[in-house]
Design a protein around this motif. Structure first.
Motif, PDB file in Angstrom:
ATOM      1  N   GLU A 208       4.685  66.053 -24.287  1.00  0.00           N
ATOM      2  CA  GLU A 208       5.558  67.226 -24.222  1.00  0.00           C
ATOM      3  C   GLU A 208       5.001  68.314 -23.323  1.00  0.00           C
ATOM      4  OE1 GLU A 208       8.619  67.855 -25.411  1.00  0.00           O
ATOM      5  OE2 GLU A 208       8.686  65.788 -26.113  1.00  0.00           O
ATOM      6  N   TRP A 209       3.709  68.557 -23.391  1.00  0.00           N
ATOM      7  CA  TRP A 209       3.060  69.580 -22.576  1.00  0.00           C
ATOM      8  C   TRP A 209       1.924  68.912 -21.813  1.00  0.00           C
ATOM      9  CZ3 TRP A 209       1.624  72.227 -27.736  1.00  0.00           C
ATOM     10  CH2 TRP A 209       2.773  72.668 -28.399  1.00  0.00           C
ATOM     11  N   PRO A 210       2.036  68.786 -20.504  1.00  0.00           N
ATOM     12  CA  PRO A 210       0.924  68.212 -19.750  1.00  0.00           C
ATOM     13  C   PRO A 210      -0.319  69.104 -19.886  1.00  0.00           C
ATOM     14  CG  PRO A 210       2.700  68.903 -18.270  1.00  0.00           C
ATOM     15  CD  PRO A 210       3.148  69.190 -19.667  1.00  0.00           C
ATOM     16  N   PRO A 211      -1.512  68.563 -19.590  1.00  0.00           N
ATOM     17  CA  PRO A 211      -2.721  69.371 -19.705  1.00  0.00           C
ATOM     18  C   PRO A 211      -2.600  70.679 -18.931  1.00  0.00           C
ATOM     19  CG  PRO A 211      -3.308  67.094 -19.348  1.00  0.00           C
ATOM     20  CD  PRO A 211      -1.812  67.193 -19.161  1.00  0.00           C
ATOM     21  N   HIS A 212      -3.075  71.726 -19.577  1.00  0.00           N
ATOM     22  CA  HIS A 212      -2.922  73.071 -19.025  1.00  0.00           C
ATOM     23  C   HIS A 212      -4.067  73.946 -19.524  1.00  0.00           C
ATOM     24  CE1 HIS A 212      -0.582  76.367 -17.341  1.00  0.00           C
ATOM     25  NE2 HIS A 212      -0.848  77.055 -18.441  1.00  0.00           N
ATOM     26  N   GLU A 213      -4.540  74.833 -18.683  1.00  0.00           N
ATOM     27  CA  GLU A 213      -5.609  75.761 -19.043  1.00  0.00           C
ATOM     28  C   GLU A 213      -5.006  77.141 -19.295  1.00  0.00           C
ATOM     29  OE1 GLU A 213      -9.380  76.812 -19.916  1.00  0.00           O
ATOM     30  OE2 GLU A 213      -9.126  74.936 -18.857  1.00  0.00           O
ATOM     31  N   GLU A 214      -5.385  77.746 -20.410  1.00  0.00           N
ATOM     32  CA  GLU A 214      -4.963  79.109 -20.755  1.00  0.00           C
ATOM     33  C   GLU A 214      -6.216  79.943 -20.991  1.00  0.00           C
ATOM     34  OE1 GLU A 214      -1.897  80.508 -21.153  1.00  0.00           O
ATOM     35  OE2 GLU A 214      -0.674  78.705 -20.893  1.00  0.00           O
ATOM     36  N   PRO A 215      -6.118  81.260 -20.847  1.00  0.00           N
ATOM     37  CA  PRO A 215      -7.268  82.116 -21.130  1.00  0.00           C
ATOM     38  C   PRO A 215      -7.716  81.994 -22.590  1.00  0.00           C
ATOM     39  CG  PRO A 215      -5.540  83.357 -20.010  1.00  0.00           C
ATOM     40  CD  PRO A 215      -4.961  82.021 -20.372  1.00  0.00           C
ATOM     41  N   PHE A 216      -8.982  82.336 -22.820  1.00  0.00           N
ATOM     42  CA  PHE A 216      -9.539  82.359 -24.166  1.00  0.00           C
ATOM     43  C   PHE A 216      -8.604  83.157 -25.076  1.00  0.00           C
ATOM     44  CE2 PHE A 216     -12.137  84.129 -27.530  1.00  0.00           C
ATOM     45  CZ  PHE A 216     -12.848  83.029 -27.950  1.00  0.00           C
ATOM     46  N   PRO A 217      -8.318  82.710 -26.250  1.00  0.00           N
ATOM     47  CA  PRO A 217      -8.950  81.639 -27.010  1.00  0.00           C
ATOM     48  C   PRO A 217      -8.212  80.300 -26.955  1.00  0.00           C
ATOM     49  CG  PRO A 217      -7.662  82.952 -28.501  1.00  0.00           C
ATOM     50  CD  PRO A 217      -7.486  83.560 -27.126  1.00  0.00           C
ATOM     51  N   VAL A 218      -7.214  80.168 -26.091  1.00  0.00           N
ATOM     52  CA  VAL A 218      -6.373  78.961 -26.098  1.00  0.00           C
ATOM     53  C   VAL A 218      -7.081  77.754 -25.498  1.00  0.00           C
ATOM     54  CG1 VAL A 218      -4.182  77.964 -25.339  1.00  0.00           C
ATOM     55  CG2 VAL A 218      -4.286  80.351 -26.067  1.00  0.00           C
ATOM     56  N   GLY A 219      -7.712  77.894 -24.355  1.00  0.00           N
ATOM     57  CA  GLY A 219      -8.453  76.791 -23.743  1.00  0.00           C
ATOM     58  C   GLY A 219      -7.573  75.783 -23.035  1.00  0.00           C
ATOM     59  N   TYR A 220      -8.084  74.573 -22.951  1.00  0.00           N
ATOM     60  CA  TYR A 220      -7.434  73.467 -22.235  1.00  0.00           C
ATOM     61  C   TYR A 220      -6.728  72.604 -23.273  1.00  0.00           C
ATOM     62  CZ  TYR A 220      -7.091  69.720 -18.726  1.00  0.00           C
ATOM     63  OH  TYR A 220      -6.654  68.775 -17.842  1.00  0.00           O
ATOM     64  N   TYR A 221      -5.455  72.283 -23.044  1.00  0.00           N
ATOM     65  CA  TYR A 221      -4.696  71.564 -24.073  1.00  0.00           C
ATOM     66  C   TYR A 221      -3.554  70.750 -23.470  1.00  0.00           C
ATOM     67  CZ  TYR A 221      -1.057  75.074 -23.445  1.00  0.00           C
ATOM     68  OH  TYR A 221      -0.088  75.870 -22.906  1.00  0.00           O
ATOM     69  N   CYS A 222      -3.058  69.835 -24.281  1.00  0.00           N
ATOM     70  CA  CYS A 222      -1.814  69.131 -23.991  1.00  0.00           C
ATOM     71  C   CYS A 222      -1.049  69.019 -25.303  1.00  0.00           C
ATOM     72  CB  CYS A 222      -2.058  67.741 -23.383  1.00  0.00           C
ATOM     73  SG  CYS A 222      -2.715  66.503 -24.531  1.00  0.00           S
ATOM     74  N   GLY A 223       0.224  68.670 -25.220  1.00  0.00           N
ATOM     75  CA  GLY A 223       1.045  68.524 -26.412  1.00  0.00           C
ATOM     76  C   GLY A 223       1.748  67.185 -26.431  1.00  0.00           C
ATOM     77  N   VAL A 224       1.773  66.563 -27.592  1.00  0.00           N
ATOM     78  CA  VAL A 224       2.362  65.238 -27.786  1.00  0.00           C
ATOM     79  C   VAL A 224       3.366  65.348 -28.931  1.00  0.00           C
ATOM     80  CG1 VAL A 224       1.818  62.842 -28.390  1.00  0.00           C
ATOM     81  CG2 VAL A 224       0.209  64.176 -27.004  1.00  0.00           C
ATOM     82  N   ARG A 225       4.464  64.619 -28.826  1.00  0.00           N
ATOM     83  CA  ARG A 225       5.463  64.597 -29.905  1.00  0.00           C
ATOM     84  C   ARG A 225       5.201  63.380 -30.781  1.00  0.00           C
ATOM     85  NH1 ARG A 225      10.914  66.703 -30.385  1.00  0.00           N
ATOM     86  NH2 ARG A 225      10.682  67.500 -28.280  1.00  0.00           N
ATOM     87  N   ASP A 226       5.047  63.617 -32.096  1.00  0.00           N
ATOM     88  CA  ASP A 226       4.829  62.491 -32.997  1.00  0.00           C
ATOM     89  C   ASP A 226       6.147  61.754 -33.246  1.00  0.00           C
ATOM     90  OD1 ASP A 226       6.266  63.597 -35.177  1.00  0.00           O
ATOM     91  OD2 ASP A 226       4.510  63.859 -36.437  1.00  0.00           O
ATOM     92  N   PRO A 227       6.137  60.616 -33.923  1.00  0.00           N
ATOM     93  CA  PRO A 227       7.371  59.843 -34.115  1.00  0.00           C
ATOM     94  C   PRO A 227       8.457  60.574 -34.899  1.00  0.00           C
ATOM     95  CG  PRO A 227       5.483  58.445 -34.514  1.00  0.00           C
ATOM     96  CD  PRO A 227       4.960  59.850 -34.363  1.00  0.00           C
ATOM     97  N   ASP A 228       8.096  61.624 -35.634  1.00  0.00           N
ATOM     98  CA  ASP A 228       9.081  62.387 -36.387  1.00  0.00           C
ATOM     99  C   ASP A 228       9.629  63.569 -35.593  1.00  0.00           C
ATOM    100  OD1 ASP A 228      10.258  62.167 -39.098  1.00  0.00           O
ATOM    101  OD2 ASP A 228       9.638  64.260 -39.237  1.00  0.00           O
TER     102      ASP A 228
END
Length: 139
Positions: free
Chosen positions: A98-118
């Motif tokens: 859902e969200w490709p890897p992305h860097e945000e300022p502290f405190p968020v950091g580096y992240y991606c988002g995945v949708r679970d089966p539900d």
């Protein structure tokens, strides 16, 4: 004594698919399971944290249709930026990124988002002041 958060419970449409997702993506393990004939309940936990925090999945839920601009999510910290990238690549190949890897300022950091089966969004992050990478997070 203050209350202590011990679990989060979600009512999911496809219990088996969700259990498998959280095993594969989050390395959770089943620590309890019961079936009363009408519904099933599965408790999952991080190895070593079985008595501190449990993730409970209940069968028979309606499923979610979370809007792409709804940033409600479950958050899991991982060991490195490379781990975020690996999860994102796997999720893209499986059609659930859902969200490709992305860097945000502290405190968020580096992240991606995945949708679970539900349909629930699950964030995988590195560099937040929580979990793995917390020691290297900049304030």
């Amino acid at each position: 004594m203050s209350p202590c958060l011990t679990h989060v419970a979600l009512h999911v449409r496809d219990l088996d698919a969700c259990v498998e997702f959280y095993r594969r993506y989050c390395a959770l393990k089943v620590v309890h399971e019961r079936d009363d004939g009408d519904s099933r309940v599965v408790w999952l936990a991080e190895p070593g944290r079985e008595q501190r925090f449990i993730f409970v999945l209940l069968s028979g839920g309606p499923g979610r249709n979370q809007d792409e601009h709804d940033y409600g999510h479950l958050g899991f910290a991982v060991q490195s930026r490379a781990a975020v990238d690996e999860i994102a690549a796997r999720a893209a190949a499986e059609g659930c990124l859902e969200w490709p890897p992305h860097e945000e300022p502290f405190p968020v950091g580096y992240y991606c988002g995945v949708r679970d089966p539900d349909g629930i969004f699950v964030e995988f992050s590195y560099g937040q002041p929580l979990g793995p990478g917390a020691d290297s997070a900049q304030q």
